[in-house]
Design a protein around this motif. Structure first.
Motif, short mmCIF file in Angstrom:
data_model
loop_
_atom_site.label_atom_id
_atom_site.label_comp_id
_atom_site.label_asym_id
_atom_site.label_seq_id
_atom_site.Cartn_x
_atom_site.Cartn_y
_atom_site.Cartn_z
N PRO A 176 0.81 -1.22 0.00
CA PRO A 176 0.00 0.00 0.00
C PRO A 176 0.85 1.27 0.00
O PRO A 176 1.76 1.42 0.81
N TYR A 177 0.53 2.17 -0.91
CA TYR A 177 1.17 3.48 -1.02
C TYR A 177 0.74 4.35 0.16
O TYR A 177 -0.22 4.05 0.87
N ASP A 178 1.43 5.43 0.34
CA ASP A 178 1.08 6.37 1.42
C ASP A 178 -0.37 6.81 1.28
O ASP A 178 -0.80 7.26 0.21
N PHE A 210 9.10 3.79 -6.35
CA PHE A 210 7.87 4.57 -6.13
C PHE A 210 7.92 5.88 -6.91
O PHE A 210 9.00 6.37 -7.25
N GLU A 211 6.75 6.42 -7.17
CA GLU A 211 6.60 7.75 -7.75
C GLU A 211 6.34 8.73 -6.61
O GLU A 211 5.46 8.48 -5.78
N PRO A 212 7.05 9.86 -6.55
CA PRO A 212 6.75 10.84 -5.51
C PRO A 212 5.30 11.33 -5.57
O PRO A 212 4.67 11.58 -4.54
N ILE A 213 4.79 11.46 -6.80
CA ILE A 213 3.38 11.76 -7.03
C ILE A 213 2.91 10.78 -8.10
O ILE A 213 3.51 10.69 -9.17
N GLN A 214 1.87 10.05 -7.81
CA GLN A 214 1.41 9.03 -8.74
C GLN A 214 0.55 9.68 -9.83
O GLN A 214 -0.59 10.08 -9.57
N GLY A 215 1.08 9.76 -11.04
CA GLY A 215 0.38 10.43 -12.11
C GLY A 215 -0.86 9.70 -12.58
O GLY A 215 -1.98 10.20 -12.46
N TRP A 226 6.82 9.82 4.65
CA TRP A 226 6.73 8.49 4.03
C TRP A 226 7.91 8.27 3.10
O TRP A 226 8.53 7.20 3.12
N ILE A 227 8.22 9.24 2.27
CA ILE A 227 9.33 9.11 1.33
C ILE A 227 10.64 8.90 2.08
O ILE A 227 11.45 8.03 1.75
N GLU A 228 10.86 9.70 3.12
CA GLU A 228 12.08 9.54 3.91
C GLU A 228 12.10 8.19 4.61
O GLU A 228 13.16 7.56 4.75
N GLY A 261 14.39 18.59 -1.29
CA GLY A 261 14.06 19.11 0.03
C GLY A 261 13.76 18.02 1.04
O GLY A 261 13.42 18.31 2.19
N MET A 262 13.89 16.77 0.62
CA MET A 262 13.61 15.64 1.51
C MET A 262 14.91 14.89 1.81
O MET A 262 15.83 14.88 1.00
N ASP A 263 14.95 14.26 2.97
CA ASP A 263 16.15 13.53 3.40
C ASP A 263 16.13 12.12 2.82
O ASP A 263 15.87 11.13 3.52
#
Length: 430
Positions: A176-178, A210-215, A226-228, A261-263
């Motif tokens: 499951p994605y965020d 993963f895609e940072p934004i799912q198009g 979540w990404i970090e 901008g994310m770690d």
């Protein structure tokens, strides 16, 4: 010749697999900036931009001139993966303008010309480096239509194209994605539990992708936490991180990369769509140097690197990314887009905004309503499409260079279409 006359050849000879033309049923002849014109002289505002392949608009004059000069000067048209002056100039610009300012040391692998090939290369290399097979992908993901990339893709309709058995779509665990279960469920914790439990039945992963934004998945934007968290979990498990930035990259998210901008320090990043800047086919895979263990020609192809695209891509970098001014423009336009889409959402009960940056839309709760809204937009001169598991999201992918007045006009068309479609659906429901 009219659109109706010209369209007969498509019906007679083009495969049934064609899709966008079914929503935008006219014949286009030219385009400039954020507008497209058909054979009858009608002009449409483009809020699709080649599915984010035209982030800098149609026929940017500087890219066009550079390409014309290259062609008229008998510049190399096709070079396999041989050394050319245009490739050297592109690589130098990418290093100086994109990589160095962000402290990145990634190597650039020229893949076949489409995003799915960059994804294929990434998963092959992840398996080669780690000696593991399993790739963790996520719900609502879209990574491409060739078999390896399709195995990562969640959409049942897309997967069905591989045949009824889906036998080739293996070696992937879909998680499951965020936000997949709503705001109250931490999918990262769920993922951690499954991957650290030796009895979960899930093999140790070679990589997370993963895609940072799912198009295509509905403009689901993963949170920074979540990404970090994915980055940290991957390190704990000895897995690699692949960021698929094909649609969300090249400024679409508001910054050049969708994770800035994310770690997080991705091991690999896929690039395509607007990488050429001009709509020319061009894809690449960014690889950390220590992972570049390919032997010569282990992943090759006739069209590794598009020489014409090197010309336009370099101009795009030099024109838009040498300083912060363009990125600030994107931030300003993102505010305009959010406000315009909030007005649209206010017209539909339960609607909500999705995405971030210049990759936003409205979840209107129904694929039927979203499709009706987009159809009404097209009738009134706006090209816009849906996305999401049920096509329930009206998605805006306007060129990043769209003039403010044109942007606002397009949003007004969208608002009017939403009002009329919503009113019609209310009458039908009574």
């Amino acid at each position: 010749m009219s659109s109706e006359t010209l369209k007969s050849i498509f019906e007679t000879r083009e495969s049934q697999v064609r899709s966008y033309c079914r929503s935008f049923d006219t014949v286009f002849t030219k385009a400039s900036g954020s507008e497209m014109t058909n054979t009858d002289g009608k002009t449409y505002i483009d809020f699709l931009a080649g599915c984010s392949s035209l982030n800098y608009g149609h026929n940017d004059p500087d890219m066009k001139q550079a390409l014309v000069d290259h062609i008229l000067g008998d510049g190399i048209a096709h070079g396999l993966d041989m050394y050319t002056d245009t490739k050297a100039q592109f690589l130098q610009a990418y290093e100086d303008i994109i990589l160095k300012p962000r402290g990145m040391s990634h190597k650039i692998m020229m893949t076949g010309p489409t995003g799915t090939n960059a994804v294929e290369a990434a998963i092959k290399l992840a398996r080669k480096v780690t000696g593991r097979r399993n790739i963790i992908s996520f719900t609502n993901a879209f990574h491409g239509m060739t078999m390896g990339a399709l195995s990562l893709t969640g959409n049942a309709g897309k997967r069905a194209g591989s045949g009824n058995s889906n036998a080739g779509l293996t070696g992937v665990t879909h998680m499951p994605y965020d936000g997949a279960f709503g705001d109250g469920v931490d999918t990262l914790e769920h993922l951690r539990m499954m991957l650290t439990n030796p009895s979960s039945g899930i093999d140790a992963p070679a990589a997370f992708i993963f895609e940072p934004i799912q198009g295509e998945g509905g403009l689901n934007a993963a949170s920074q936490d979540w990404i970090e968290g994915i980055g940290k979990l991957a390190k704990e498990l000895g897995a690699l991180v692949i960021v698929d930035d094909i649609q969300s990259g090249c400024g679409r998210s508001g910054t050049y990369f969708g994770f800035e901008g994310m770690d997080i320090d991705p091991d690999m990043i896929t690039q395509a769509k607007s990488l050429s800047g001009f709509g020319l086919p061009f894809a690449a895979l960014l690889i950390k140097p220590e992972l570049d263990i390919w032997k010569p020609a282990e992943h090759n192809g006739t069209f590794r690197g598009n020489t014409h695209a090197f010309v336009t891509a370099r101009v795009a970098l030099e024109k838009f990314w040498k300083n912060d001014s363009f990125q600030q423009e994107l931030a300003d336009k993102a505010l305009i887009l959010t406000a315009g889409l909030q007005a649209v959402a206010d017209e539909v009960h339960g609607a909500k905004l999705k995405g971030r940056g210049l990759m936003q839309g409205v979840d209107v709760g129904s694929g039927e309503l979203a499709s009706d809204i987009c159809a009404r937009c097209f009738e009134n001169g706006l090209i816009i499409e849906t996305s999401g598991a049920h096509d329930e999201v009206v998605k805006v992918l306007a060129p990043l260079t769209t003039p403010t007045k044109t942007f606002q006009t397009g949003l007004e068309i969208l608002l009017d279409a939403t009002r009329s479609a919503t009113a019609q659906h209310k009458i039908a429901a009574e």
